[in-house]
Design a protein around this motif. Structure first.
Motif, PDB file in Angstrom:
ATOM      1  N   ILE A 227      -6.338   5.256   0.936  1.00 48.67           N
ATOM      2  CA  ILE A 227      -4.802   5.232   0.722  1.00 48.67           C
ATOM      3  C   ILE A 227      -4.435   4.051  -0.091  1.00 48.67           C
ATOM      4  O   ILE A 227      -4.991   2.994  -0.040  1.00 48.67           O
ATOM      5  N   VAL A 228      -3.519   4.477  -1.221  1.00 47.14           N
ATOM      6  CA  VAL A 228      -3.273   3.514  -2.114  1.00 47.14           C
ATOM      7  C   VAL A 228      -1.671   3.539  -2.036  1.00 47.14           C
ATOM      8  O   VAL A 228      -0.852   4.362  -2.009  1.00 47.14           O
ATOM      9  N   VAL A 229      -1.272   2.066  -2.007  1.00 50.62           N
ATOM     10  CA  VAL A 229       0.245   1.780  -1.935  1.00 50.62           C
ATOM     11  C   VAL A 229       0.744   1.001  -2.971  1.00 50.62           C
ATOM     12  O   VAL A 229       0.028   0.371  -3.827  1.00 50.62           O
ATOM     13  N   GLN A 230       1.989   1.158  -3.215  1.00 48.63           N
ATOM     14  CA  GLN A 230       2.650   0.558  -4.186  1.00 48.63           C
ATOM     15  C   GLN A 230       3.924  -0.292  -3.670  1.00 48.63           C
ATOM     16  O   GLN A 230       4.499   0.105  -2.367  1.00 48.63           O
TER      17      GLN A 230
ATOM     18  N   VAL B   4      -7.248   0.933   3.178  1.00 51.24           N
ATOM     19  CA  VAL B   4      -5.718   0.937   2.447  1.00 51.24           C
ATOM     20  C   VAL B   4      -5.840  -0.089   1.192  1.00 51.24           C
ATOM     21  O   VAL B   4      -6.369  -1.182   1.315  1.00 51.24           O
ATOM     22  N   ALA B   5      -5.441   0.376  -0.023  1.00 47.43           N
ATOM     23  CA  ALA B   5      -5.639  -0.482  -1.208  1.00 47.43           C
ATOM     24  C   ALA B   5      -4.380  -0.632  -1.819  1.00 47.43           C
ATOM     25  O   ALA B   5      -3.327   0.387  -1.510  1.00 47.43           O
ATOM     26  N   ASN B   6      -3.985  -1.657  -2.539  1.00 49.45           N
ATOM     27  CA  ASN B   6      -2.864  -2.321  -3.124  1.00 49.45           C
ATOM     28  C   ASN B   6      -2.951  -2.217  -4.710  1.00 49.45           C
ATOM     29  O   ASN B   6      -4.064  -2.755  -5.311  1.00 49.45           O
TER      30      ASN B   6
ATOM     31  N   ARG C 249       7.681   7.105   1.694  1.00 49.13           N
ATOM     32  CA  ARG C 249       8.237   5.780   1.815  1.00 49.13           C
ATOM     33  C   ARG C 249       7.792   5.023   3.155  1.00 49.13           C
ATOM     34  O   ARG C 249       8.269   5.623   4.145  1.00 49.13           O
ATOM     35  N   ILE C 250       7.329   3.824   3.171  1.00 51.09           N
ATOM     36  CA  ILE C 250       6.742   3.340   4.423  1.00 51.09           C
ATOM     37  C   ILE C 250       7.161   2.018   4.612  1.00 51.09           C
ATOM     38  O   ILE C 250       7.402   1.402   3.507  1.00 51.09           O
ATOM     39  N   GLU C 251       7.010   1.387   5.760  1.00 52.89           N
ATOM     40  CA  GLU C 251       7.485  -0.034   5.957  1.00 52.89           C
ATOM     41  C   GLU C 251       6.189  -0.842   6.408  1.00 52.89           C
ATOM     42  O   GLU C 251       5.471  -0.504   6.947  1.00 52.89           O
ATOM     43  N   ALA C 252       6.408  -2.029   5.310  1.00 53.77           N
ATOM     44  CA  ALA C 252       5.197  -2.979   5.742  1.00 53.77           C
ATOM     45  C   ALA C 252       5.409  -3.934   6.942  1.00 53.77           C
ATOM     46  O   ALA C 252       6.612  -4.222   7.106  1.00 53.77           O
TER      47      ALA C 252
ATOM     48  N   LEU D  18       7.214   0.241   1.261  1.00 55.26           N
ATOM     49  CA  LEU D  18       5.960   0.569   0.328  1.00 55.26           C
ATOM     50  C   LEU D  18       6.088   2.137  -0.058  1.00 55.26           C
ATOM     51  O   LEU D  18       6.881   2.866   0.568  1.00 55.26           O
ATOM     52  N   LYS D  19       5.249   2.482  -1.133  1.00 59.45           N
ATOM     53  CA  LYS D  19       5.241   3.733  -1.592  1.00 59.45           C
ATOM     54  C   LYS D  19       3.711   4.140  -1.576  1.00 59.45           C
ATOM     55  O   LYS D  19       2.996   3.489  -1.987  1.00 59.45           O
ATOM     56  N   ILE D  20       3.559   5.542  -0.880  1.00 61.54           N
ATOM     57  CA  ILE D  20       2.029   5.928  -0.825  1.00 61.54           C
ATOM     58  C   ILE D  20       1.833   6.583  -2.340  1.00 61.54           C
ATOM     59  O   ILE D  20       2.729   7.720  -2.719  1.00 61.54           O
ATOM     60  N   THR D  21       0.879   6.067  -3.250  1.00 50.93           N
ATOM     61  CA  THR D  21       0.672   6.761  -4.523  1.00 50.93           C
ATOM     62  C   THR D  21      -0.759   7.267  -4.723  1.00 50.93           C
ATOM     63  O   THR D  21      -0.857   7.787  -5.954  1.00 50.93           O
ATOM     64  N   GLY D  22      -1.428   7.202  -3.702  1.00 48.21           N
ATOM     65  CA  GLY D  22      -2.951   7.698  -3.593  1.00 48.21           C
ATOM     66  C   GLY D  22      -3.567   7.967  -2.228  1.00 48.21           C
ATOM     67  O   GLY D  22      -3.194   7.574  -1.498  1.00 48.21           O
TER      68      GLY D  22
END
Length: 281
Positions: free
Chosen positions: A187-190, A157-159, A275-278, A4-8
């Protein structure tokens, strides 16, 4: 495992007021640093949100080394220092959690009351530094979990894909798209499928890890335009969201985003682009 990527990254220094978008944020056990340190209450101690006064959405917040500055078009601004702890004690509640707080003073009260057009006095409070808020949902969020004035958990955390799915449904019904600020996440993730955040155990990077705890049940605040404070007359996107992603066990209520707690990494920084791991359940 998904990458995943942190976008917000967003903090809301005063509960229910406008947030601040950040490039990086320090992680603490109670949430992102400086998130929801203050809250508006009535004279009897009852806490106030956009459910009661939608115009709270129009109050801007900015931070400096001394504290937070509140501002609103037509009403100027007022500074609230970080260290104002000599005021009167006020007991309030946040969704069943009893909180002992410190009043931030008459000048700030008068500014809030006038700016928000309230017929009764409004007060600004800060958590008493000697008080630790109890956790009303320990069985879900953990016995050791504590927060400032967030509704329930330290993090939300939102998607991005979930918002895209909601907006596709709205557009297919000739309804207006909504931005992510309707849901006020930290936190927003992609990188996830729509609503897949509800199926994860957590997410981690080398220097921090979050545990995803429970879906967030949404309310009428989702129907309030955060730029105008106007409520959607058709209760959108609340109604559409409830049809495509209802809360487990409550099909009349929508879910959006996931409550989270910090497993490790207090004092570390989360940054846009991380960059993070789900972590699957």
């Amino acid at each position: 495992m998904s990458q995943l990527k942190i976008t917000g990254l967003n903090i809301y220094p005063v509960k229910a007021m406008k947030g601040i978008a950040l490039d990086q944020a320090r992680l603490t056990a109670t949430g992102l640093h400086n998130d929801r340190l203050w809250m508006v209450v009535r004279a009897n101690g009852r806490f106030v949100t956009q459910r009661d006064i939608p115009q709270l959405a129009l109050v801007h917040t900015s931070l400096n080394e001394d504290g937070v500055v509140l501002s609103m078009a037509g009403h100027g601004s007022i500074a609230v220092p970080f260290n104002l702890f000599d005021g009167a004690s006020i007991e309030t509640e946040v969704w069943g959690d009893v909180c002992k707080t410190v009043d931030q003073g008459e000048d700030i009260s008068r500014w809030l009351t006038r700016a928000l057009g309230s017929e009764s006095p409004l007060r600004l409070v800060r958590m008493n530094p000697e008080f630790t808020r109890p956790q009303n949902h320990a069985e879900i969020l953990g016995e050791e979990t504590t927060t400032e004035f967030a509704d329930a958990a330290p993090y939300l955390v939102a998607n991005e894909a979930s918002l895209d799915r909601l907006n596709s449904e709205l557009e297919s019904s000739s309804l207006r798209r909504v931005p992510m600020n309707r849901f006020r996440p930290n936190i927003v993730v992609q990188g996830l499928e729509p609503f897949a955040e509800h199926e994860l155990a957590g997410m981690k990077a080398d220097h921090y890890q979050l545990k995803l705890r429970a879906p967030c049940e949404r309310c009428v605040v989702t129907t309030i335009d955060q730029d105008t404070a106007e409520k959607d007359p058709h209760r959108q996107p609340f109604k559409t969201l409830a049809t495509i992603n209802p809360m487990p066990g409550n099909e009349k209520a929508p879910a959006f985003a996931q409550y989270a707690t910090l497993e490790r990494g207090a004092g570390q920084y989360m940054e846009l682009g991380d960059r993070i791991e789900a972590l699957p359940q």
